[in-house]
Design a protein around this motif. Sequence first.
Motif, PDB file in Angstrom:
ATOM      1  N   UNK A 238     -57.140  -7.367  22.297  1.00  0.00           N
ATOM      2  CA  UNK A 238     -58.228  -6.732  21.547  1.00  0.00           C
ATOM      3  C   UNK A 238     -58.945  -5.714  22.423  1.00  0.00           C
ATOM      4  N   UNK A 239     -59.154  -6.066  23.689  1.00  0.00           N
ATOM      5  CA  UNK A 239     -59.809  -5.139  24.615  1.00  0.00           C
ATOM      6  C   UNK A 239     -58.973  -3.885  24.805  1.00  0.00           C
ATOM      7  N   UNK A 240     -57.666  -4.053  24.927  1.00  0.00           N
ATOM      8  CA  UNK A 240     -56.789  -2.896  25.067  1.00  0.00           C
ATOM      9  C   UNK A 240     -56.827  -2.027  23.805  1.00  0.00           C
ATOM     10  N   UNK A 241     -56.856  -2.683  22.659  1.00  0.00           N
ATOM     11  CA  UNK A 241     -56.850  -1.952  21.391  1.00  0.00           C
ATOM     12  C   UNK A 241     -58.140  -1.168  21.182  1.00  0.00           C
ATOM     13  N   UNK A 242     -59.240  -1.693  21.714  1.00  0.00           N
ATOM     14  CA  UNK A 242     -60.547  -1.060  21.504  1.00  0.00           C
ATOM     15  C   UNK A 242     -60.927  -0.073  22.589  1.00  0.00           C
ATOM     16  N   UNK A 243     -60.097   0.040  23.624  1.00  0.00           N
ATOM     17  CA  UNK A 243     -60.428   0.948  24.727  1.00  0.00           C
ATOM     18  C   UNK A 243     -60.426   2.400  24.244  1.00  0.00           C
ATOM     19  N   UNK A 244     -61.390   3.175  24.712  1.00  0.00           N
ATOM     20  CA  UNK A 244     -61.459   4.587  24.351  1.00  0.00           C
ATOM     21  C   UNK A 244     -60.251   5.342  24.867  1.00  0.00           C
ATOM     22  N   UNK A 245     -59.867   5.019  26.093  1.00  0.00           N
ATOM     23  CA  UNK A 245     -58.691   5.651  26.702  1.00  0.00           C
ATOM     24  C   UNK A 245     -57.766   4.550  27.201  1.00  0.00           C
ATOM     25  N   UNK A 246     -56.873   4.052  26.335  1.00  0.00           N
ATOM     26  CA  UNK A 246     -55.971   2.965  26.747  1.00  0.00           C
ATOM     27  C   UNK A 246     -55.116   3.369  27.936  1.00  0.00           C
ATOM     28  N   UNK A 247     -54.854   2.384  28.791  1.00  0.00           N
ATOM     29  CA  UNK A 247     -54.093   2.666  30.002  1.00  0.00           C
ATOM     30  C   UNK A 247     -52.805   1.868  30.026  1.00  0.00           C
ATOM     31  N   UNK A 248     -51.717   2.541  30.340  1.00  0.00           N
ATOM     32  CA  UNK A 248     -50.451   1.898  30.681  1.00  0.00           C
ATOM     33  C   UNK A 248     -49.826   2.736  31.794  1.00  0.00           C
ATOM     34  N   UNK A 249     -49.306   2.110  32.834  1.00  0.00           N
ATOM     35  CA  UNK A 249     -48.740   2.852  33.970  1.00  0.00           C
ATOM     36  C   UNK A 249     -47.330   3.348  33.704  1.00  0.00           C
ATOM     37  N   UNK A 250     -47.159   4.122  32.633  1.00  0.00           N
ATOM     38  CA  UNK A 250     -45.843   4.647  32.301  1.00  0.00           C
ATOM     39  C   UNK A 250     -45.957   6.142  31.993  1.00  0.00           C
TER      40      UNK A 250
ATOM     41  N   UNK B 199     -46.896   4.252  20.122  1.00  0.00           N
ATOM     42  CA  UNK B 199     -47.926   4.271  19.093  1.00  0.00           C
ATOM     43  C   UNK B 199     -49.172   3.572  19.624  1.00  0.00           C
ATOM     44  N   UNK B 200     -50.335   4.086  19.265  1.00  0.00           N
ATOM     45  CA  UNK B 200     -51.585   3.502  19.750  1.00  0.00           C
ATOM     46  C   UNK B 200     -51.672   2.014  19.422  1.00  0.00           C
ATOM     47  N   UNK B 201     -51.197   1.639  18.245  1.00  0.00           N
ATOM     48  CA  UNK B 201     -51.267   0.237  17.824  1.00  0.00           C
ATOM     49  C   UNK B 201     -50.331  -0.674  18.620  1.00  0.00           C
ATOM     50  N   UNK B 202     -49.347  -0.080  19.319  1.00  0.00           N
ATOM     51  CA  UNK B 202     -48.390  -0.875  20.088  1.00  0.00           C
ATOM     52  C   UNK B 202     -48.775  -1.021  21.561  1.00  0.00           C
ATOM     53  N   UNK B 203     -49.776  -0.266  21.998  1.00  0.00           N
ATOM     54  CA  UNK B 203     -50.169  -0.304  23.410  1.00  0.00           C
ATOM     55  C   UNK B 203     -50.556  -1.707  23.877  1.00  0.00           C
ATOM     56  N   UNK B 204     -51.333  -2.480  23.104  1.00  0.00           N
ATOM     57  CA  UNK B 204     -51.678  -3.832  23.575  1.00  0.00           C
ATOM     58  C   UNK B 204     -50.472  -4.725  23.811  1.00  0.00           C
TER      59      UNK B 204
ATOM     60  N   UNK C 252     -63.315   2.397  28.543  1.00  0.00           N
ATOM     61  CA  UNK C 252     -62.079   2.971  29.060  1.00  0.00           C
ATOM     62  C   UNK C 252     -61.428   1.992  30.025  1.00  0.00           C
ATOM     63  N   UNK C 253     -60.110   2.002  30.058  1.00  0.00           N
ATOM     64  CA  UNK C 253     -59.398   1.170  31.014  1.00  0.00           C
ATOM     65  C   UNK C 253     -59.381   1.851  32.368  1.00  0.00           C
ATOM     66  N   UNK C 254     -59.603   1.078  33.416  1.00  0.00           N
ATOM     67  CA  UNK C 254     -59.552   1.602  34.765  1.00  0.00           C
ATOM     68  C   UNK C 254     -58.610   0.729  35.578  1.00  0.00           C
ATOM     69  N   UNK C 255     -58.139   1.296  36.675  1.00  0.00           N
ATOM     70  CA  UNK C 255     -57.268   0.532  37.560  1.00  0.00           C
ATOM     71  C   UNK C 255     -58.031   0.216  38.828  1.00  0.00           C
ATOM     72  N   UNK C 256     -57.967  -1.030  39.233  1.00  0.00           N
ATOM     73  CA  UNK C 256     -58.575  -1.447  40.492  1.00  0.00           C
ATOM     74  C   UNK C 256     -57.547  -2.233  41.278  1.00  0.00           C
TER      75      UNK C 256
END
Length: 258
Positions: free
Chosen positions: A165-177, A184-189, A251-255
């Motif tokens: 849910x957090x991934x789906x609601x992120x303003x700028x979803x993050x995936x390292x690809x 598709x935005x709906x498939x990112x989570x 927004x998703x961030x990387x730490x």
Amino acid sequence: MLNNKKRLSKSILVAALALGFTTSSIVVPLPSETAEAVTNKVTFKDVPVSHWGYNDVILAAEKKLIVGYNGNFNPKGQVTRAEFAQMLAQAFDGAERVQNTFTDVSKSHWATDAINEGIALGFIDPAEYKNNQFQPKKPMTRTEIAKWLSKGLVSINAEYAEIMEAMANATTPFLPISDLKQVKASDIPYIGIVMGTELMIGNSKDTFNPNASITRVEVAAILNRYLEKMHKDPSEFSKLGEFRNINDSGDFTIIDIE
């Protein structure tokens, strides 16, 4: 803390329902005796010891999760929806069934029972299939595999639904690809979950190939990983921790948490 295997908190249940999960997915799958026991040494003429997937293919075959044909495994062969449902049925000892209503899957279809079990265990969501057609012979894509397995994890531990849910609601979803635009935005989570748990990984070029058909050797590796990791807590996956770290703006961030 509530036992996630027995009940979902109200907030988590809402999150699960928002992502398309039904209460049928709360059934917790248990590995079958066949999947846990390895008794027979299996070999395939087209999977030499030097093959990158040799160990996974042999292990999956010995567990009877996936079979070969006339001494061959056909590692580059595609996997259909019906075939993957059957492989999951081999992996789990589920007594629950939800009768499917797909117009193209008759009660006499060879994979009917496996599909019904997949629905009961939360892997298959009938609502996602247009015109109530499962298309059992359609090859599975890497994204579709990610969706089935992510939903399976939610049925085991509802915290995965919160992460999704957090991934789906992120303003700028993050995936390292590098091929994120193909997702598709709906498939990112879903992809975030399988990459964060390392059930599925990209290649050396940092691509996920979301629309590519999954191969038999890839499925062998993924099934082995799933059985190994399915009962781990999400907090045990450092990469998943990176994906779920969200700043105040959504927004998703990387730490670096390793």
